[in-house]
Every structure is written in C-alpha cells, then in structure tokens.
Design an enzyme around this catalytic site. Sequence first.
Site, PDB file in Angstrom:
ATOM      1  N   ASN A 155       0.797  -1.219   0.000  1.00  0.00           N
ATOM      2  CA  ASN A 155       0.000   0.000   0.000  1.00  0.00           C
ATOM      3  C   ASN A 155       0.834   1.275   0.000  1.00  0.00           C
ATOM      4  O   ASN A 155       0.355   2.326  -0.393  1.00  0.00           O
ATOM      5  CB  ASN A 155      -0.961   0.010   1.199  1.00  0.00           C
ATOM      6  CG  ASN A 155      -0.274  -0.337   2.490  1.00  0.00           C
ATOM      7  OD1 ASN A 155       0.350  -1.392   2.624  1.00  0.00           O
ATOM      8  ND2 ASN A 155      -0.370   0.543   3.458  1.00  0.00           N
ATOM      9  N   SER A 203     -11.469  -4.902   0.108  1.00  0.00           N
ATOM     10  CA  SER A 203     -12.166  -3.817   0.805  1.00  0.00           C
ATOM     11  C   SER A 203     -12.910  -2.945  -0.208  1.00  0.00           C
ATOM     12  O   SER A 203     -12.332  -2.546  -1.224  1.00  0.00           O
ATOM     13  CB  SER A 203     -11.130  -2.982   1.564  1.00  0.00           C
ATOM     14  OG  SER A 203     -11.754  -1.923   2.220  1.00  0.00           O
ATOM     15  N   ALA A 204     -14.176  -2.652   0.082  1.00  0.00           N
ATOM     16  CA  ALA A 204     -15.002  -1.914  -0.890  1.00  0.00           C
ATOM     17  C   ALA A 204     -14.550  -0.467  -1.072  1.00  0.00           C
ATOM     18  O   ALA A 204     -14.598   0.074  -2.173  1.00  0.00           O
ATOM     19  CB  ALA A 204     -16.469  -1.940  -0.443  1.00  0.00           C
ATOM     20  N   HIS A 205     -14.065   0.167   0.018  1.00  0.00           N
ATOM     21  CA  HIS A 205     -13.808   1.613  -0.108  1.00  0.00           C
ATOM     22  C   HIS A 205     -12.550   1.945  -0.900  1.00  0.00           C
ATOM     23  O   HIS A 205     -12.266   3.112  -1.161  1.00  0.00           O
ATOM     24  CB  HIS A 205     -13.811   2.296   1.269  1.00  0.00           C
ATOM     25  CG  HIS A 205     -12.598   2.092   2.107  1.00  0.00           C
ATOM     26  ND1 HIS A 205     -11.597   3.014   2.196  1.00  0.00           N
ATOM     27  CD2 HIS A 205     -12.221   1.073   2.918  1.00  0.00           C
ATOM     28  CE1 HIS A 205     -10.657   2.586   3.035  1.00  0.00           C
ATOM     29  NE2 HIS A 205     -11.020   1.398   3.477  1.00  0.00           N
ATOM     30  N   THR A 241     -26.320  -9.197  11.572  1.00  0.00           N
ATOM     31  CA  THR A 241     -27.252  -8.816  10.499  1.00  0.00           C
ATOM     32  C   THR A 241     -26.483  -8.127   9.380  1.00  0.00           C
ATOM     33  O   THR A 241     -25.667  -7.234   9.628  1.00  0.00           O
ATOM     34  CB  THR A 241     -28.334  -7.867  11.062  1.00  0.00           C
ATOM     35  OG1 THR A 241     -28.977  -8.554  12.133  1.00  0.00           O
ATOM     36  CG2 THR A 241     -29.345  -7.492   9.999  1.00  0.00           C
ATOM     37  N   CYS A 330      -3.154   4.831   7.702  1.00  0.00           N
ATOM     38  CA  CYS A 330      -3.376   4.324   9.057  1.00  0.00           C
ATOM     39  C   CYS A 330      -2.233   4.677   9.992  1.00  0.00           C
ATOM     40  O   CYS A 330      -2.359   4.581  11.194  1.00  0.00           O
ATOM     41  CB  CYS A 330      -3.565   2.816   9.031  1.00  0.00           C
ATOM     42  SG  CYS A 330      -4.702   2.334   7.751  1.00  0.00           S
TER      43      CYS A 330
HETATM   44  N1  PLP Z   1      -4.597  -3.947   3.891  1.00  0.00           N
HETATM   45  C1  PLP Z   1      -4.048  -3.017   3.095  1.00  0.00           C
HETATM   46  C2  PLP Z   1      -2.918  -3.399   2.200  1.00  0.00           C
HETATM   47  C3  PLP Z   1      -4.529  -1.699   3.101  1.00  0.00           C
HETATM   48  O1  PLP Z   1      -3.963  -0.786   2.319  1.00  0.00           O
HETATM   49  C4  PLP Z   1      -5.603  -1.373   3.967  1.00  0.00           C
HETATM   50  C5  PLP Z   1      -6.102   0.015   4.055  1.00  0.00           C
HETATM   51  O2  PLP Z   1      -5.408   0.958   3.735  1.00  0.00           O
HETATM   52  C6  PLP Z   1      -6.155  -2.388   4.761  1.00  0.00           C
HETATM   53  C7  PLP Z   1      -5.638  -3.660   4.699  1.00  0.00           C
HETATM   54  C8  PLP Z   1      -7.321  -2.115   5.662  1.00  0.00           C
HETATM   55  O3  PLP Z   1      -8.523  -2.085   4.933  1.00  0.00           O
HETATM   56  P1  PLP Z   1      -9.865  -1.499   5.615  1.00  0.00           P
HETATM   57  O4  PLP Z   1      -9.707  -0.028   5.639  1.00  0.00           O
HETATM   58  O5  PLP Z   1     -10.973  -1.955   4.732  1.00  0.00           O
HETATM   59  O6  PLP Z   1      -9.953  -2.115   6.960  1.00  0.00           O
END
Ligand code: PLP
Length: 399
Positions: A155, A203-205, A241, A330
Amino acid sequence: MNVYLDYSATTPTDPEVLAAMTPYFTEVFGNPSSVYSLAAKSRAAIDKAREQVAAAFGAHPEEIFFTGSGTEADNWALKGAVDKAREAGKHGACHVITSAIEHHAILHTADYLEKHEGVKVTYLPVDSEGRVSIDDLRSAATDETVIVSIMFANNEIGTIEPIKAIGEFCRERGILFHTDAVQAAAQIPIDVQELKIDMMSMSAHKMYGPKGTGAFYLRRGVKVENFVHGGGQEKGRRASTENIAGIVGMGFAAERMKQRLPTEKPRLTALRDRLIDGILKSIPHAKLNGARGEERLPNNVNFSFIGVEGETLLLDLDANGISASTGSACTSGSLDPSHVLMAIGLSHELAHGSLRMTLGRGTTDEHIGHVLSVLPGIVARRRSMSPVWEQYVKEHGGS
Ligand code: PLP
C-alpha cells in the site's frame, strides 16, 4: 485547482454505486433472515453481490464471505487458520509466515497471535524494491507452518509481490496461502484459481464502494475457524445482520471495477509514469521507492527527498490544492518512520522524507502537470532551510 492524490487511502463512492445502494436503506430494508417477501428481496440482493464479487476475481459465489472491512478479513485469515490448526491438534507448534512490509492489519494480528497464543511468526525480509524472495520463503517454511500471508501489492510503495510463485509453492507444500489484496484488487486483474490463492482480503472503499464493507475469499474445502460468533449469517461463519446496502455497493463496485480495468489500468500507468519521470527529471536526488513497470501498482508513486520532512511537504502541497500522503493513511500522525521504507533499506532521514501520491479515476493529465509545476519549487525551498540537505550536499556534491 483541487487535486486528490490519495486514492489508496480511500476512494469516493461512485455515484452509480451509491444509487444502487440507496433503496436498501429505505425501501428494501427487510432483515434477510426473516421469512416475508421483503426479506427475500434483501437476500436476493446479497446473493447477487456475492456473484458480482466472485466473478470479478474468478471465484465461486459460495467462496465469498462479506465482512466489515479489509482489516476484518485479514484478522479472519490468520486467527481462523491458527485456531483450526490448534483444533486439529497442533498445540504449541503453530508457525505463521508473513512479510516485514505487510499492512498493520496483518502485522498487529500476527503480533497478537505471538503474544496471546504462543504462535511463532517469521517476518520475511524484502529486497530494496520491496519484493519477498521465494528462496527465503522456502527456507522459512517448516512442517509446523500453518499459513503464509503475503500481501498482493504494498500500500505504500506499490510493489506487486510474486503471488503466483508463492501460491504454487504453498499448494505444493500443503500450506495455506492468504493474500491481502486490499490495494491490488482495485488496480490489477486477479484470478484466485490461476494464482492458487486459498484466502484473500478485499475492501469496498478502495474500489469506489462504501467504507465499512469488505470481503473474504475462502477457497472451497479450505478449513479455517469461523470468525464472528452469533447468528447464522454468512453460513454461520461471520454472524451479524448483514449490511445489505454496503454489500450491494461492494458487489456493484467490484463489477464496475472489472469492466473499467482494461482502459483504466493503461490510463493510470501512463499518468503514473509521467509523474515518476517528471519528478526524476526535475528534482535532484529524488529517490523512487518501490518497483518500476508492471511490478508496480498502476496508480502508485512514492518518492523520498533527502532533506525534506514528509509532513511539511504535505502541508505545502495542500496549500497548492494537492491532497497526498506520506505513506499508509493508518500510520499518519505517527512520528515513527514507515516500517515499509525501513524494510527496503532507507535511512531514517530518507524514510522521513517520503511522499506517496496515489492516482485514481478522477486523475487527469492536467492534475499531473499541476503537481510537476509546484513540487520541484516546494522541495527546493524546504531543502534550502535544511541542515540535513546542507550536510548531504557537502558529502555527495550536487544541488
Ligand atoms: N490492507 C491493506 C494493504 C490496506 O492498504 C488497507 C487500508 O489501507 C487495509 C488492509 C485495511 O482495509 P480497511 O480499511 O478496509 O480495513
């Protein structure tokens, strides 16, 4: 001009996706577990979304489980595999292999398993571009290895890992293979069968869907423990749910993403390379982090500029209408240098001076031109005030 270059942190929800989701908040709101026809409509919508996600990645619908996020899917993979191995009698000897550059969703879960469940974890090193080596994996694997979890693409620096080779090795050795494809799933074509993947997180977002919805691919026949205990939702494997609107949004987003890939991937790759080449030409001693070409995510650009603090760079860019990041969303706010940049061998100084720009659907040639017109001046100004840069120039020459 407003230039959003943080698509790897999150993407805006596609208006078409939002339109597909909306009725499931207000009109088709029935609890899918109920018996009346309103509930059947909710169930049908979830079934359709499961088919859409499965089709996007070469999976069977019954192999897709919806979760609350990519992080949750990552937790499920590691904890579920270890719990199942323990149930099968592997007490005290469970071994997990992952890499030093995983997202914290994996690293902190592995840490938890080490601390609380006595699991042994091996963190594979990476080369200077962020790639794990199959030879290192081969040497690390033992008869006690329960699961190998290596991210599909990083990422922060966008490097794509040798997933096919890892999948083949694990299948031959009878070791479970999980990949965190939260970034890759939105950027490059993935076929879970061809790549011999047993488990995958999405992940959808990150793919123009809503926040708070993820998916976990679990290959038929692979045994991992259920994750959220409670009702019978998701075949009793992930109780609670269902977030119907979120699930509908994820299905729709995955389908659209797959349709757009053939045009969007080359478009973004060309913009990415224009940005990379432009920075290398206009900023002296700029260091590109991560791999180049096909081994890099089409939307990722990551540089370190010696003598410049990443955080100050972000403020200067923001003043020019550009939203970027220093690395993982993060970990922003943390003063520790990125574990990914340290793992690829950067010095503390370089790791602190990193800038990640991640492109997406809204990125245009004009946006890249704007960044290239302001970034060299920003870096030069910051360097002119930097003792680190002064020292660097004394030692290495150049300006
Ligand atoms: N794994 C990777 C490689 C990511 O880049 C991210 C979010 O940046 C995640 C996991 C976490 O995903 P989520 O935000 O859907 O928890």
